[in-house]
Design a protein around this motif. Structure first.
Motif, short mmCIF file in Angstrom:
data_model
loop_
_atom_site.label_atom_id
_atom_site.label_comp_id
_atom_site.label_asym_id
_atom_site.label_seq_id
_atom_site.Cartn_x
_atom_site.Cartn_y
_atom_site.Cartn_z
N PRO A 21 0.83 -1.21 0.00
CA PRO A 21 0.00 0.00 0.00
C PRO A 21 0.87 1.26 0.00
O PRO A 21 1.96 1.28 0.58
CB PRO A 21 -0.79 -0.10 1.30
CG PRO A 21 -0.59 -1.47 1.83
CD PRO A 21 0.62 -2.03 1.18
N LYS A 22 0.36 2.29 -0.65
CA LYS A 22 1.11 3.55 -0.76
C LYS A 22 1.46 4.14 0.60
O LYS A 22 2.55 4.69 0.77
CB LYS A 22 0.33 4.58 -1.57
CG LYS A 22 0.47 4.43 -3.04
CD LYS A 22 -0.19 5.62 -3.72
CE LYS A 22 0.02 5.58 -5.20
NZ LYS A 22 -0.55 6.76 -5.86
N ASP A 23 0.54 4.04 1.57
CA ASP A 23 0.83 4.64 2.87
C ASP A 23 1.99 3.95 3.57
O ASP A 23 2.79 4.60 4.26
CB ASP A 23 -0.41 4.69 3.76
CG ASP A 23 -1.04 3.33 3.99
OD1 ASP A 23 -0.89 2.45 3.13
OD2 ASP A 23 -1.70 3.16 5.04
N VAL A 24 2.15 2.65 3.38
CA VAL A 24 3.27 1.91 3.96
C VAL A 24 4.57 2.32 3.26
O VAL A 24 5.58 2.60 3.91
CB VAL A 24 3.05 0.38 3.84
CG1 VAL A 24 4.30 -0.40 4.24
CG2 VAL A 24 1.85 -0.04 4.66
N VAL A 25 4.54 2.38 1.94
CA VAL A 25 5.72 2.77 1.17
C VAL A 25 6.11 4.21 1.52
O VAL A 25 7.29 4.50 1.71
CB VAL A 25 5.46 2.62 -0.35
CG1 VAL A 25 6.60 3.18 -1.16
CG2 VAL A 25 5.22 1.15 -0.69
N ARG A 26 5.13 5.09 1.62
CA ARG A 26 5.39 6.49 1.97
C ARG A 26 6.12 6.58 3.32
O ARG A 26 7.10 7.30 3.46
CB ARG A 26 4.10 7.30 2.00
CG ARG A 26 4.29 8.77 2.31
CD ARG A 26 2.98 9.55 2.29
NE ARG A 26 2.49 9.68 0.91
CZ ARG A 26 1.45 9.02 0.40
NH1 ARG A 26 0.75 8.19 1.15
NH2 ARG A 26 1.08 9.19 -0.85
N ALA A 27 5.64 5.82 4.30
CA ALA A 27 6.25 5.84 5.63
C ALA A 27 7.69 5.32 5.59
O ALA A 27 8.59 5.89 6.22
CB ALA A 27 5.42 5.01 6.60
N VAL A 28 7.93 4.26 4.84
CA VAL A 28 9.28 3.68 4.75
C VAL A 28 10.22 4.66 4.04
O VAL A 28 11.35 4.89 4.51
CB VAL A 28 9.24 2.32 4.01
CG1 VAL A 28 10.65 1.84 3.70
CG2 VAL A 28 8.49 1.30 4.85
N ILE A 29 9.78 5.23 2.95
CA ILE A 29 10.64 6.17 2.21
C ILE A 29 10.93 7.41 3.06
O ILE A 29 12.08 7.85 3.14
CB ILE A 29 10.01 6.55 0.85
CG1 ILE A 29 10.10 5.34 -0.09
CG2 ILE A 29 10.68 7.78 0.24
CD1 ILE A 29 9.44 5.52 -1.42
#
Length: 96
Positions: A21-29
């Motif tokens: 999910p984008k929100d997970v990727v956003r948090a990791v980045i």
């Protein structure tokens, strides 16, 4: 010249390639960028194999000139700057 890619574009691409999910990727980045900044603030060198090296360099004080009044010398104080040096592998990929 190619288009400018934003962080949001990067998030979308990573999300699509990893099926996350984008929100997970956003948090990791974002956490990755924050961690890089913290390491550099502490004066550390960050080496990412096959990508490059982030480090902090000290700029010596120097004399500058205002283009509008070049007769006036301006003292520019020493400062620290973040620098990135690309790896040989990254340089080769960009050359293609």
């Amino acid at each position: 010249m190619k288009n400018t890619i934003t962080k949001e574009n990067l998030i979308t691409k990573v999300s699509e390639k990893t099926n996350q999910p984008k929100d997970v990727v956003r948090a990791v980045i974002q956490q990755t960028f924050d961690s890089i900044c913290e390491y550099l603030e502490e004066g550390n060198r960050l080496e990412l194999r096959r990508f490059g090296v982030f480090s902090v360099k000290e700029r010596r004080p120097r004399v500058g000139r205002n283009p509008n009044s070049p007769q006036k010398a301006i003292q520019i104080p020493a400062s620290k700057v973040a620098v990135f040096k690309a790896s040989v592998i990254l340089k080769k990929q960009v050359k293609k």
